[in-house]
Write a protein that holds these residues in place. Sequence first.
Motif, PDB file in Angstrom:
ATOM      1  N   GLY A 120     -15.697 -13.228  10.817  1.00  0.00           N
ATOM      2  CA  GLY A 120     -14.744 -14.018  10.060  1.00  0.00           C
ATOM      3  C   GLY A 120     -13.858 -14.917  10.900  1.00  0.00           C
ATOM      4  O   GLY A 120     -12.728 -15.215  10.525  1.00  0.00           O
ATOM      5  N   GLY A 121     -14.373 -15.327  12.055  1.00  0.00           N
ATOM      6  CA  GLY A 121     -13.587 -16.180  12.935  1.00  0.00           C
ATOM      7  C   GLY A 121     -12.614 -15.436  13.823  1.00  0.00           C
ATOM      8  O   GLY A 121     -11.874 -16.046  14.578  1.00  0.00           O
ATOM      9  N   ASN A 122     -12.592 -14.124  13.735  1.00  0.00           N
ATOM     10  CA  ASN A 122     -11.737 -13.306  14.591  1.00  0.00           C
ATOM     11  C   ASN A 122     -12.568 -12.684  15.704  1.00  0.00           C
ATOM     12  O   ASN A 122     -13.652 -12.172  15.455  1.00  0.00           O
ATOM     13  CB  ASN A 122     -11.070 -12.190  13.771  1.00  0.00           C
ATOM     14  N   HIS A 123     -12.035 -12.748  16.922  1.00  0.00           N
ATOM     15  CA  HIS A 123     -12.711 -12.201  18.102  1.00  0.00           C
ATOM     16  C   HIS A 123     -11.703 -11.315  18.820  1.00  0.00           C
ATOM     17  O   HIS A 123     -10.905 -11.803  19.626  1.00  0.00           O
ATOM     18  CB  HIS A 123     -13.207 -13.322  19.008  1.00  0.00           C
ATOM     19  N   ILE A 124     -11.747 -10.025  18.525  1.00  0.00           N
ATOM     20  CA  ILE A 124     -10.681  -9.110  18.935  1.00  0.00           C
ATOM     21  C   ILE A 124     -11.234  -7.902  19.670  1.00  0.00           C
ATOM     22  O   ILE A 124     -12.206  -7.288  19.232  1.00  0.00           O
ATOM     23  CB  ILE A 124      -9.907  -8.609  17.687  1.00  0.00           C
ATOM     24  N   PHE A 125     -10.562  -7.538  20.750  1.00  0.00           N
ATOM     25  CA  PHE A 125     -10.735  -6.240  21.383  1.00  0.00           C
ATOM     26  C   PHE A 125      -9.536  -5.415  20.924  1.00  0.00           C
ATOM     27  O   PHE A 125      -8.394  -5.712  21.306  1.00  0.00           O
ATOM     28  CB  PHE A 125     -10.782  -6.352  22.912  1.00  0.00           C
ATOM     29  N   GLY A 126      -9.791  -4.431  20.079  1.00  0.00           N
ATOM     30  CA  GLY A 126      -8.716  -3.637  19.504  1.00  0.00           C
ATOM     31  C   GLY A 126      -8.517  -2.322  20.223  1.00  0.00           C
ATOM     32  O   GLY A 126      -9.478  -1.684  20.655  1.00  0.00           O
ATOM     33  N   SER A 127      -7.264  -1.925  20.341  1.00  0.00           N
ATOM     34  CA  SER A 127      -6.900  -0.619  20.896  1.00  0.00           C
ATOM     35  C   SER A 127      -6.168   0.156  19.808  1.00  0.00           C
ATOM     36  O   SER A 127      -5.170  -0.330  19.257  1.00  0.00           O
ATOM     37  CB  SER A 127      -5.993  -0.785  22.116  1.00  0.00           C
ATOM     38  N   LEU A 128      -6.676   1.351  19.503  1.00  0.00           N
ATOM     39  CA  LEU A 128      -6.145   2.175  18.422  1.00  0.00           C
ATOM     40  C   LEU A 128      -5.297   3.304  18.992  1.00  0.00           C
ATOM     41  O   LEU A 128      -5.734   4.019  19.897  1.00  0.00           O
ATOM     42  CB  LEU A 128      -7.306   2.750  17.599  1.00  0.00           C
ATOM     43  N   PHE A 129      -4.095   3.457  18.436  1.00  0.00           N
ATOM     44  CA  PHE A 129      -3.150   4.479  18.873  1.00  0.00           C
ATOM     45  C   PHE A 129      -2.733   5.336  17.688  1.00  0.00           C
ATOM     46  O   PHE A 129      -2.815   4.896  16.539  1.00  0.00           O
ATOM     47  CB  PHE A 129      -1.899   3.826  19.476  1.00  0.00           C
ATOM     48  N   LEU A 130      -2.251   6.532  17.975  1.00  0.00           N
ATOM     49  CA  LEU A 130      -1.752   7.457  16.957  1.00  0.00           C
ATOM     50  C   LEU A 130      -0.363   7.928  17.364  1.00  0.00           C
ATOM     51  O   LEU A 130      -0.133   8.243  18.535  1.00  0.00           O
ATOM     52  CB  LEU A 130      -2.689   8.660  16.820  1.00  0.00           C
ATOM     53  N   VAL A 131       0.538   7.977  16.394  1.00  0.00           N
ATOM     54  CA  VAL A 131       1.901   8.457  16.590  1.00  0.00           C
ATOM     55  C   VAL A 131       2.218   9.438  15.472  1.00  0.00           C
ATOM     56  O   VAL A 131       1.915   9.177  14.301  1.00  0.00           O
ATOM     57  CB  VAL A 131       2.903   7.280  16.541  1.00  0.00           C
ATOM     58  N   ASP A 132       2.823  10.564  15.831  1.00  0.00           N
ATOM     59  CA  ASP A 132       3.348  11.501  14.831  1.00  0.00           C
ATOM     60  C   ASP A 132       4.834  11.230  14.691  1.00  0.00           C
ATOM     61  O   ASP A 132       5.574  11.213  15.686  1.00  0.00           O
ATOM     62  CB  ASP A 132       3.105  12.945  15.285  1.00  0.00           C
ATOM     63  N   HIS A 133       5.272  10.989  13.450  1.00  0.00           N
ATOM     64  CA  HIS A 133       6.670  10.618  13.213  1.00  0.00           C
ATOM     65  C   HIS A 133       7.102  11.066  11.824  1.00  0.00           C
ATOM     66  O   HIS A 133       6.436  10.756  10.841  1.00  0.00           O
ATOM     67  CB  HIS A 133       6.827   9.103  13.339  1.00  0.00           C
ATOM     68  N   ASP A 134       8.206  11.805  11.773  1.00  0.00           N
ATOM     69  CA  ASP A 134       8.758  12.244  10.481  1.00  0.00           C
ATOM     70  C   ASP A 134      10.124  11.654  10.187  1.00  0.00           C
ATOM     71  O   ASP A 134      10.737  11.978   9.195  1.00  0.00           O
ATOM     72  CB  ASP A 134       8.855  13.775  10.468  1.00  0.00           C
ATOM     73  N   GLY A 135      10.604  10.797  11.051  1.00  0.00           N
ATOM     74  CA  GLY A 135      11.938  10.224  10.872  1.00  0.00           C
ATOM     75  C   GLY A 135      11.924   9.018   9.958  1.00  0.00           C
ATOM     76  O   GLY A 135      10.899   8.648   9.374  1.00  0.00           O
ATOM     77  N   PRO A 136      13.067   8.373   9.858  1.00  0.00           N
ATOM     78  CA  PRO A 136      13.176   7.184   9.006  1.00  0.00           C
ATOM     79  C   PRO A 136      12.422   6.002   9.590  1.00  0.00           C
ATOM     80  O   PRO A 136      12.136   5.958  10.784  1.00  0.00           O
ATOM     81  CB  PRO A 136      14.687   6.917   8.990  1.00  0.00           C
ATOM     82  N   LEU A 137      12.102   5.066   8.721  1.00  0.00           N
ATOM     83  CA  LEU A 137      11.449   3.817   9.120  1.00  0.00           C
ATOM     84  C   LEU A 137      12.414   2.673   8.863  1.00  0.00           C
ATOM     85  O   LEU A 137      13.141   2.681   7.867  1.00  0.00           O
ATOM     86  CB  LEU A 137      10.169   3.595   8.320  1.00  0.00           C
ATOM     87  N   THR A 138      12.401   1.696   9.738  1.00  0.00           N
ATOM     88  CA  THR A 138      13.186   0.476   9.548  1.00  0.00           C
ATOM     89  C   THR A 138      12.183  -0.660   9.504  1.00  0.00           C
ATOM     90  O   THR A 138      11.659  -1.074  10.545  1.00  0.00           O
ATOM     91  CB  THR A 138      14.179   0.272  10.704  1.00  0.00           C
ATOM     92  N   LEU A 139      11.889  -1.137   8.305  1.00  0.00           N
ATOM     93  CA  LEU A 139      10.834  -2.128   8.130  1.00  0.00           C
ATOM     94  C   LEU A 139      11.327  -3.528   8.521  1.00  0.00           C
ATOM     95  O   LEU A 139      12.451  -3.907   8.186  1.00  0.00           O
ATOM     96  CB  LEU A 139      10.350  -2.145   6.695  1.00  0.00           C
TER      97      LEU A 139
END
Length: 143
Positions: A120-139
């Motif tokens: 689709g016109g995108n050429h990406i090398f992606g890196s996937l990460f995981l975080v465990d978080h139960d606190g508040p989010l600030t969007l």
Amino acid sequence: MTADASLPDSLPEPHIADEQIQLVDARNRPCGSARRAAMRRFRFWHRATYVVVRNRRDEICVQRRTLTKEVFPGGLDLAAGGVVGAGEAVHVAARRELAEELGIRGVPLRQVGEFVHDAGGNHIFGSLFLVDHDGPLTLQAGE
């Protein structure tokens, strides 16, 4: 999910951030940098980070993208993240994006995979990460 998933008939003009992006070749070797608009226009190979946020109930954070995003406006995002800046390491970019988008700082970040997306016109090398978080989010409003 109870929110209406429909999108308006016409979308606002996309907002493309004015930032310098790390470019890579088709083998993921750094080869320069370019402004984000040029990277999109010329479809350059680049790196991006994807950070999945999970709570102790094994639920993941899902965000609705703003209608002004240049890629998949209004779509659902299963990860925080974005393109890697010029000269920036992927883990540094992942931490930056996590703090900018969700306000999460100072939590252990675990890299769980890498992938290539060339469609689709995108050429990406992606890196996937995981975080465990139960606190508040600030969007971040722009995300």
